[in-house]
Design a protein around this motif. Sequence first.
Motif, PDB file in Angstrom:
ATOM      1  N   VAL A 238       0.794  -1.239   0.084  1.00  0.00           N
ATOM      2  CA  VAL A 238      -0.269   0.277  -0.149  1.00  0.00           C
ATOM      3  C   VAL A 238       0.823   1.173   0.186  1.00  0.00           C
ATOM      4  O   VAL A 238       0.596   2.358  -0.658  1.00  0.00           O
ATOM      5  N   GLU A 239       1.851   1.758   0.751  1.00  0.00           N
ATOM      6  CA  GLU A 239       2.589   2.799   1.066  1.00  0.00           C
ATOM      7  C   GLU A 239       3.262   3.000  -0.468  1.00  0.00           C
ATOM      8  O   GLU A 239       3.800   3.476  -0.768  1.00  0.00           O
ATOM      9  N   LYS A 240       4.017   1.391  -0.975  1.00  0.00           N
ATOM     10  CA  LYS A 240       4.810   1.678  -2.342  1.00  0.00           C
ATOM     11  C   LYS A 240       3.515   2.033  -3.629  1.00  0.00           C
ATOM     12  O   LYS A 240       4.489   3.343  -4.875  1.00  0.00           O
ATOM     13  N   ILE A 241       2.324   1.750  -3.712  1.00  0.00           N
ATOM     14  CA  ILE A 241       0.935   2.325  -4.436  1.00  0.00           C
ATOM     15  C   ILE A 241       1.109   4.423  -3.839  1.00  0.00           C
ATOM     16  O   ILE A 241       1.047   5.188  -4.812  1.00  0.00           O
ATOM     17  N   ALA A 242       0.982   4.236  -2.910  1.00  0.00           N
ATOM     18  CA  ALA A 242       0.424   5.950  -2.252  1.00  0.00           C
ATOM     19  C   ALA A 242       2.361   6.730  -2.840  1.00  0.00           C
ATOM     20  O   ALA A 242       1.694   7.504  -2.754  1.00  0.00           O
ATOM     21  N   ALA A 243       2.744   5.619  -2.131  1.00  0.00           N
ATOM     22  CA  ALA A 243       4.583   6.782  -2.942  1.00  0.00           C
ATOM     23  C   ALA A 243       4.188   7.430  -4.214  1.00  0.00           C
ATOM     24  O   ALA A 243       4.975   8.214  -4.339  1.00  0.00           O
ATOM     25  N   ALA A 244       4.434   6.388  -4.876  1.00  0.00           N
ATOM     26  CA  ALA A 244       3.476   6.591  -6.787  1.00  0.00           C
ATOM     27  C   ALA A 244       2.763   7.282  -7.306  1.00  0.00           C
ATOM     28  O   ALA A 244       3.055   7.958  -8.821  1.00  0.00           O
ATOM     29  N   GLY A 245       1.947   7.808  -5.973  1.00  0.00           N
ATOM     30  CA  GLY A 245       1.259   9.204  -5.489  1.00  0.00           C
ATOM     31  C   GLY A 245      -0.265   8.966  -6.770  1.00  0.00           C
ATOM     32  O   GLY A 245      -0.346   7.758  -7.419  1.00  0.00           O
ATOM     33  N   VAL A 246      -1.492  10.126  -7.607  1.00  0.00           N
ATOM     34  CA  VAL A 246      -2.112  10.033  -8.354  1.00  0.00           C
ATOM     35  C   VAL A 246      -1.624   9.588  -9.071  1.00  0.00           C
ATOM     36  O   VAL A 246      -0.929  10.672 -10.094  1.00  0.00           O
ATOM     37  N   SER A 247      -2.671   9.579  -9.821  1.00  0.00           N
ATOM     38  CA  SER A 247      -3.054   9.709 -11.243  1.00  0.00           C
ATOM     39  C   SER A 247      -2.820  10.667 -11.522  1.00  0.00           C
ATOM     40  O   SER A 247      -4.463  11.823 -11.610  1.00  0.00           O
ATOM     41  N   GLY A 248      -2.396  11.442 -12.747  1.00  0.00           N
ATOM     42  CA  GLY A 248      -2.379  12.872 -13.157  1.00  0.00           C
ATOM     43  C   GLY A 248      -1.758  14.428 -11.799  1.00  0.00           C
ATOM     44  O   GLY A 248      -1.645  14.647 -12.418  1.00  0.00           O
ATOM     45  N   GLY A 249      -1.147  13.574 -11.117  1.00  0.00           N
ATOM     46  CA  GLY A 249      -0.823  14.553 -10.283  1.00  0.00           C
ATOM     47  C   GLY A 249      -1.196  14.749  -9.320  1.00  0.00           C
ATOM     48  O   GLY A 249      -0.764  16.163  -8.752  1.00  0.00           O
ATOM     49  N   ALA A 250      -2.647  14.523  -9.035  1.00  0.00           N
ATOM     50  CA  ALA A 250      -3.451  15.201  -8.318  1.00  0.00           C
ATOM     51  C   ALA A 250      -3.627  14.635  -7.124  1.00  0.00           C
ATOM     52  O   ALA A 250      -2.022  13.579  -6.367  1.00  0.00           O
ATOM     53  N   THR A 251      -3.709  15.129  -5.669  1.00  0.00           N
ATOM     54  CA  THR A 251      -3.987  14.757  -4.524  1.00  0.00           C
ATOM     55  C   THR A 251      -4.711  13.503  -4.193  1.00  0.00           C
ATOM     56  O   THR A 251      -4.886  12.467  -2.941  1.00  0.00           O
ATOM     57  N   ASP A 252      -6.230  13.704  -5.173  1.00  0.00           N
ATOM     58  CA  ASP A 252      -7.611  12.782  -4.911  1.00  0.00           C
ATOM     59  C   ASP A 252      -7.895  12.507  -6.051  1.00  0.00           C
ATOM     60  O   ASP A 252      -7.783  12.521  -6.799  1.00  0.00           O
ATOM     61  N   GLY A 253      -7.778  10.700  -6.087  1.00  0.00           N
ATOM     62  CA  GLY A 253      -7.793  10.327  -7.537  1.00  0.00           C
ATOM     63  C   GLY A 253      -7.185   8.787  -7.164  1.00  0.00           C
ATOM     64  O   GLY A 253      -7.298   8.211  -6.911  1.00  0.00           O
ATOM     65  N   PRO A 254      -7.433   8.321  -9.113  1.00  0.00           N
ATOM     66  CA  PRO A 254      -7.184   6.660  -8.991  1.00  0.00           C
ATOM     67  C   PRO A 254      -5.430   6.736  -8.785  1.00  0.00           C
ATOM     68  O   PRO A 254      -4.903   8.276  -9.424  1.00  0.00           O
ATOM     69  N   PRO A 255      -4.930   5.692  -8.404  1.00  0.00           N
ATOM     70  CA  PRO A 255      -3.357   5.587  -8.181  1.00  0.00           C
ATOM     71  C   PRO A 255      -2.368   5.504  -9.653  1.00  0.00           C
ATOM     72  O   PRO A 255      -2.934   5.034 -10.779  1.00  0.00           O
ATOM     73  N   ALA A 256      -1.432   6.165  -9.493  1.00  0.00           N
ATOM     74  CA  ALA A 256      -1.194   6.324 -10.578  1.00  0.00           C
ATOM     75  C   ALA A 256      -0.121   4.881 -11.263  1.00  0.00           C
ATOM     76  O   ALA A 256      -0.211   4.416 -12.171  1.00  0.00           O
ATOM     77  N   ALA A 257       0.008   4.068  -9.745  1.00  0.00           N
ATOM     78  CA  ALA A 257       0.099   2.816 -10.404  1.00  0.00           C
ATOM     79  C   ALA A 257      -1.121   2.016 -10.278  1.00  0.00           C
ATOM     80  O   ALA A 257      -1.701   0.775  -8.877  1.00  0.00           O
ATOM     81  N   PRO A 258      -1.096   1.066 -10.582  1.00  0.00           N
ATOM     82  CA  PRO A 258      -3.235   1.058 -10.833  1.00  0.00           C
ATOM     83  C   PRO A 258      -2.772  -0.482  -9.875  1.00  0.00           C
ATOM     84  O   PRO A 258      -1.705  -1.639 -10.043  1.00  0.00           O
ATOM     85  N   ILE A 259      -3.912  -0.266  -9.120  1.00  0.00           N
ATOM     86  CA  ILE A 259      -3.243  -2.112  -8.057  1.00  0.00           C
ATOM     87  C   ILE A 259      -4.676  -2.696  -8.430  1.00  0.00           C
ATOM     88  O   ILE A 259      -6.172  -2.001  -7.916  1.00  0.00           O
ATOM     89  N   SER A 260      -4.838  -3.650  -7.944  1.00  0.00           N
ATOM     90  CA  SER A 260      -6.201  -4.137  -8.703  1.00  0.00           C
ATOM     91  C   SER A 260      -6.778  -5.603  -7.587  1.00  0.00           C
ATOM     92  O   SER A 260      -5.353  -6.562  -7.146  1.00  0.00           O
ATOM     93  N   ILE A 261      -8.120  -5.820  -6.538  1.00  0.00           N
ATOM     94  CA  ILE A 261      -7.819  -7.346  -6.014  1.00  0.00           C
ATOM     95  C   ILE A 261      -8.211  -8.527  -7.036  1.00  0.00           C
ATOM     96  O   ILE A 261      -8.808  -8.327  -7.999  1.00  0.00           O
ATOM     97  N   LEU A 262      -7.604  -9.498  -7.349  1.00  0.00           N
ATOM     98  CA  LEU A 262      -7.559 -10.642  -7.959  1.00  0.00           C
ATOM     99  C   LEU A 262      -8.550 -11.447  -7.628  1.00  0.00           C
ATOM    100  O   LEU A 262      -9.312 -12.465  -8.011  1.00  0.00           O
TER     101      LEU A 262
END
Length: 271
Positions: A238-262
């Motif tokens: 989760v921390e790695k996903i958070a460190a990659a930031g939000v898509s488009g450089g925003a602070t709230d939105g889809p993660p820039a690094a996509p993560i899905s539940i398998l």
Amino acid sequence: MTKEQERARAHRRQEKLDAKAVQRERDAARNRQVAVVVAAVLVVVVAFVVLATKLGGDSTPAAAPSASDTPSASASTAAVEGCEAPPATPTAIKTQGLPDKATAAGKTFTAVVTTNCGDITLQLDGAKAPQTVASFVALSKSSYFDGAPCHRLTTQGIFVLQCGDPLGGTGSGPGYAYGLENTPADGKYPKGTLAMARTNDVNSNADQFFIVYDDTDLSSVPEGYSIFGTVTGGMDIVEKIAAAGVSGGATDGPPAAPISILKVAVTEKKA
């Protein structure tokens, strides 16, 4: 016609011209006033629409975890070590009935959430949040979460990764909803907290949940959010996903690094 009659006729003609000019000026002034009123009304309408969009879609204070909002952002992505390409987002939701909370009451469960970036392990507290845990366990066992993207990341003020909707934040839920359980009186959600997202309706808990990856204060929402477990493994993902930031450089939105539940595997912990 005498000169005096000609002058009188010319005078009357000039009076008519002057009257028409005065009327034209009055008409122009009236039109300007109407235009100003129309513009003012349009400004009010636009302001209302903007405000309604900001508050209506999220129905909870800005940036708080909401089950009815999908913040928009550009489609930019970031490569994160250990992550594979996520699966395609499902196109339908498997609706079902609200499970009996007695199936989880007083029990503790372990849930292993397998994602395209690795496993995240959760401990579910059925003693403090029986209905929430019963719902999460039932949805997991029915493969409801399979393929569901974690559609929202917040990185300023509120630090959560939000998941659980198979349609990526645009779905209407599994066919049921329920109320709040185990909400903190002080509004504090420590790192590792597992809680339910919802709309402004306190009875709108359903499928969307969030993982808190850094201490977060949600005291601005007095009713709070149902805490039903903690992360016991895989927080580094989760921390790695958070460190990659939000898509488009925003602070709230889809993660820039996509993560899905398998998939999600749940087992009851025996005393």
